[in-house]
Design a protein around this motif. Sequence first.
Motif, PDB file in Angstrom:
ATOM      1  N   ARG A 164     -39.662   3.543 -23.686  1.00 15.88           N
ATOM      2  CA  ARG A 164     -40.534   2.314 -23.444  1.00 15.88           C
ATOM      3  C   ARG A 164     -39.936   1.532 -22.017  1.00 15.88           C
ATOM      4  NH1 ARG A 164     -45.270   2.996 -24.463  1.00 15.88           N
ATOM      5  NH2 ARG A 164     -45.624   0.971 -24.046  1.00 15.88           N
ATOM      6  N   LEU A 365     -46.375  -1.025 -20.169  1.00 17.32           N
ATOM      7  CA  LEU A 365     -47.453  -1.826 -20.677  1.00 17.32           C
ATOM      8  C   LEU A 365     -48.896  -1.157 -20.705  1.00 17.32           C
ATOM      9  CD1 LEU A 365     -46.719  -5.334 -19.000  1.00 17.32           C
ATOM     10  CD2 LEU A 365     -46.054  -4.616 -21.330  1.00 17.32           C
ATOM     11  N   LYS A 368     -50.514   0.945 -23.567  1.00 21.67           N
ATOM     12  CA  LYS A 368     -50.579   0.454 -25.003  1.00 21.67           C
ATOM     13  C   LYS A 368     -51.463  -0.943 -25.014  1.00 21.67           C
ATOM     14  CE  LYS A 368     -46.888   2.442 -27.761  1.00 21.67           C
ATOM     15  NZ  LYS A 368     -45.856   1.906 -28.966  1.00 21.67           N
ATOM     16  N   THR A 369     -52.216  -0.971 -23.938  1.00 17.57           N
ATOM     17  CA  THR A 369     -52.802  -2.234 -23.729  1.00 17.57           C
ATOM     18  C   THR A 369     -54.093  -2.448 -25.166  1.00 17.57           C
ATOM     19  OG1 THR A 369     -54.431  -1.289 -22.393  1.00 17.57           O
ATOM     20  CG2 THR A 369     -53.070  -2.436 -21.242  1.00 17.57           C
ATOM     21  N   TYR A 372     -51.982  -3.803 -27.865  1.00 17.11           N
ATOM     22  CA  TYR A 372     -51.391  -4.976 -27.755  1.00 17.11           C
ATOM     23  C   TYR A 372     -52.657  -6.277 -27.922  1.00 17.11           C
ATOM     24  CZ  TYR A 372     -47.541  -2.780 -25.848  1.00 17.11           C
ATOM     25  OH  TYR A 372     -46.243  -2.102 -25.688  1.00 17.11           O
ATOM     26  N   ILE A 394     -54.597  -9.169 -20.697  1.00 14.28           N
ATOM     27  CA  ILE A 394     -54.475  -7.639 -20.957  1.00 14.28           C
ATOM     28  C   ILE A 394     -55.261  -6.694 -20.218  1.00 14.28           C
ATOM     29  CG2 ILE A 394     -54.629  -6.084 -22.755  1.00 14.28           C
ATOM     30  CD1 ILE A 394     -53.469  -7.963 -24.793  1.00 14.28           C
ATOM     31  N   ASP A 400     -47.075  -2.238 -14.912  1.00 12.82           N
ATOM     32  CA  ASP A 400     -46.050  -2.284 -15.879  1.00 12.82           C
ATOM     33  C   ASP A 400     -45.191  -3.409 -15.543  1.00 12.82           C
ATOM     34  OD1 ASP A 400     -46.882  -0.096 -17.403  1.00 12.82           O
ATOM     35  OD2 ASP A 400     -45.545   1.429 -16.694  1.00 12.82           O
ATOM     36  N   HIS A 512     -45.826 -11.280 -23.485  1.00 13.36           N
ATOM     37  CA  HIS A 512     -44.553 -10.550 -23.573  1.00 13.36           C
ATOM     38  C   HIS A 512     -43.595 -10.418 -24.895  1.00 13.36           C
ATOM     39  CE1 HIS A 512     -44.318 -10.778 -19.113  1.00 13.36           C
ATOM     40  NE2 HIS A 512     -44.972  -9.899 -19.412  1.00 13.36           N
ATOM     41  N   VAL A 515     -45.455  -7.927 -27.176  1.00 10.08           N
ATOM     42  CA  VAL A 515     -45.035  -6.567 -26.619  1.00 10.08           C
ATOM     43  C   VAL A 515     -43.782  -6.177 -27.097  1.00 10.08           C
ATOM     44  CG1 VAL A 515     -44.340  -5.277 -24.886  1.00 10.08           C
ATOM     45  CG2 VAL A 515     -46.740  -6.742 -24.548  1.00 10.08           C
ATOM     46  N   LYS A 516     -42.679  -7.078 -26.931  1.00 11.05           N
ATOM     47  CA  LYS A 516     -41.249  -6.910 -27.420  1.00 11.05           C
ATOM     48  C   LYS A 516     -41.211  -6.796 -28.918  1.00 11.05           C
ATOM     49  CE  LYS A 516     -38.278  -6.875 -23.800  1.00 11.05           C
ATOM     50  NZ  LYS A 516     -37.303  -7.633 -23.994  1.00 11.05           N
ATOM     51  N   TYR A 518     -43.491  -6.352 -31.274  1.00  8.10           N
ATOM     52  CA  TYR A 518     -44.460  -5.169 -31.792  1.00  8.10           C
ATOM     53  C   TYR A 518     -43.604  -3.998 -31.575  1.00  8.10           C
ATOM     54  CZ  TYR A 518     -48.333  -2.037 -31.998  1.00  8.10           C
ATOM     55  OH  TYR A 518     -49.154  -0.791 -32.403  1.00  8.10           O
ATOM     56  N   GLU A 519     -42.970  -3.746 -30.531  1.00 14.06           N
ATOM     57  CA  GLU A 519     -42.256  -2.388 -30.182  1.00 14.06           C
ATOM     58  C   GLU A 519     -41.130  -2.499 -30.824  1.00 14.06           C
ATOM     59  OE1 GLU A 519     -43.562  -0.030 -28.732  1.00 14.06           O
ATOM     60  OE2 GLU A 519     -45.239  -0.955 -27.722  1.00 14.06           O
TER      61      GLU A 519
END
Length: 773
Positions: A164, A365, A368-369, A372, A394, A400, A512, A515-516, A518-519
């Motif tokens: 990622r 990013l 995977k919009t 998210y 988004i 990215d 953000h 994103v973080k 979730y990953e």
Amino acid sequence: MPSGEYDPNTIEPKWQDQWVENGTYQYAEDIDNPDTAFSVDSPPPTVSGDLHWGHVYGFTLQDFVARFNRMRGQNVFFPFGYDDNGIASERLTEDELNIRHQDYERREFQKYTREICQEYETRFTEKMQRLGISIDWEQTYQTISPTVTRTSQLSFIDLYEQGREYRQQAPTIWCPECETAISQVETEDAEHPSHFHDIEFDVVDPDPEASSSFVISTTRPELLPACVAVFIHPNDAENEHLVGERARIPLFEHEVPIMADDRVDMETGSGIVMCCTFGDQTDIEWYQAHDLELRIAIDESGTLTDVAEEYSGLSSEAATTAIVDDLRDSGALQDRRRITHTVNVHERCGTGIEFLVKEQWYCKLLDKTDEYLQAGREMEWYPQKMFTRYKNWIEGLEWDWAISRQRSSGIPFPVWYCMNCDEVIIAEREDLPVDPLSDEPPVTDCPACGHENFRPENDVFDTWATSSLTPLINAGWGWNSDNQTFELDSPELYPFDLRPQGHDIISFWLFHTVVKCYEHTGSVPFDSVMINGMVLDENREKMSKSKGNVIAPDSVIDAYPVDAARYWSAGSAVGDDLPYSEKGLRAGEKLIRKLWNASILVESLTEDAPDSYSLADLRPLDRWVLATLDREISEVTSYLDSREFSKARDSLRSTFWHTFCDDYLEVAKQRIRENNDQSAKYTLNVALERFLRLFAPILAHITEELYQQLYARESDSSIHQAEWPTPLGIDADIEAGETAMEVVGALRKYKTNRQLPMNARLDHVAVWGDIGA
């Protein structure tokens, strides 16, 4: 017992100190039932200066939620962080010490930054405690601390291994003032005065039947040396004959192709545009789509490079002036006219951005919009309309996330590179935190080529790359080397019940963080999101230092009770901007005085009130007021549950001031003084105690003082740990009671208008009204 006038200057500091000393708001980590945890991911203020009125407003709204849920039996986790890594703290240090970070070795400059930040963080703590915010001061963190540094570097390693995060040489958004890469989210639009320059370009070897030149309108003549192509819209019939020809760049004489592309805006300027590497996002798209030459004319500091020939070494501004003068002298400048246009600037310093080709680290990013966006839909939004801002951000993403910064203050990448083959060497999880500038890599030989020499990564993480991890920081996310898994020290906190923040950082912090987290965890980090608006001045304009309309919290708290500021903070619907208002503060002050004086009166009337009383034996009017209070409890509870603070405040104030004080208390006072009415005494005592608990989340200090003096038992440490009131379930004819109070009100008005005492007897009173069947 309460007496005299309410003295907030004495009472408020007393309770602020006691709450901290007694640990009133400490989170109980050894809870038996993890379902009782209520976790708040409070925003760590950026250490870039003193706290401002916006901090007061935002944290007060959070405090309403924390206090309300604490009284409902929840074990509230309400931490406080200091966001002291990155460019904001670095610029603060430069300003405070009148130095530049470029003039110091990184560790030396970081030492200065820590010292300056520590001074401001101490002031942050003192001011937040002075505001009475119910933070657990045992749960504080700094985003530059070793613990958080470890978490941030661990996040990088995990996302790098997932594929990622990646390193790439590519066009990068760059701030020439701060001399660092920045991400799309750190830019904003600003209106700047400028000029349109109509510049004549010659066609190389033109067709004798066609025009030998054309005109391009540009606001950036200093980019002429970086011009690599000219573009015309495919539907531009007037200029289509130029496609396939070559153009000669004025002053610089190099030749570029003339090409067709439908991204040309035919309505701007002459409809013919030059592509420079790089002036904007479209230039980058053309460069990539048409495999164009790369000519970098502006360097990291905004200075022209050797590509600009005789203009090399000039600042961008100076080069513009010189180039325009020379264009005019050569006859190539056809026209120059003033305009105002939108410029993309760095939100930190207001400097116009550039696009440079740099090797940077990125977080993916764009692939995977949709995921998210779906993650955002899984959270409850207060207010719901703020989801649209998240969605629009988004859907408008073009890049990215650039996560590397060329600064001195920040968390270092745990990375080294082989000096022979450029292989990336990542630190071991067990060794974190590391600083490649001083620590050795985890290998002695390059695993790719066997070379023995390595160079450290000099860059540091973007501030948001770390502050986006606050849920994981607070929940104790880390690597268990024994089990080889990621674990949470406090799993009951995650996902957090609430993320409160301003609408201005939805794209920065909220997105953000989603994103973080979730990953890393595969789940959304929050059950709900509460988005507050901005504080405006009394003319409804945004506060800014340049306008001179910034309100310092100390100046307000010196003049008004803290509880008055809390009352004001509940003055608008969550999500809406709220103007600073002296009128609102004075209204809060009046309510505080009313609550104090009414409590003194009730206490004087109920000294020997019975501890218990059969609800069935209460007088009809007493049953009515308690039933009305039951209804108010249900409404206020519902309002606070849905974060409708202004409705809760206004409804509670109206019921207390008018129904209880103006109507019921006046009648009960007469009954007690004339007949020693025990039903009225009991009802007054019960009603006031319940009102104090209802007011407690908003008027935190005066309710604590009155509760302790009138109702607290030895086992009660604070009203803020008392149970939230629930309806007593009293049956009463609400409508009949309201009618009776209307009659009483009319009689009082009649006597007042005729200057009669309230206990004066009237010979005759006639009441008209509808009689139910």
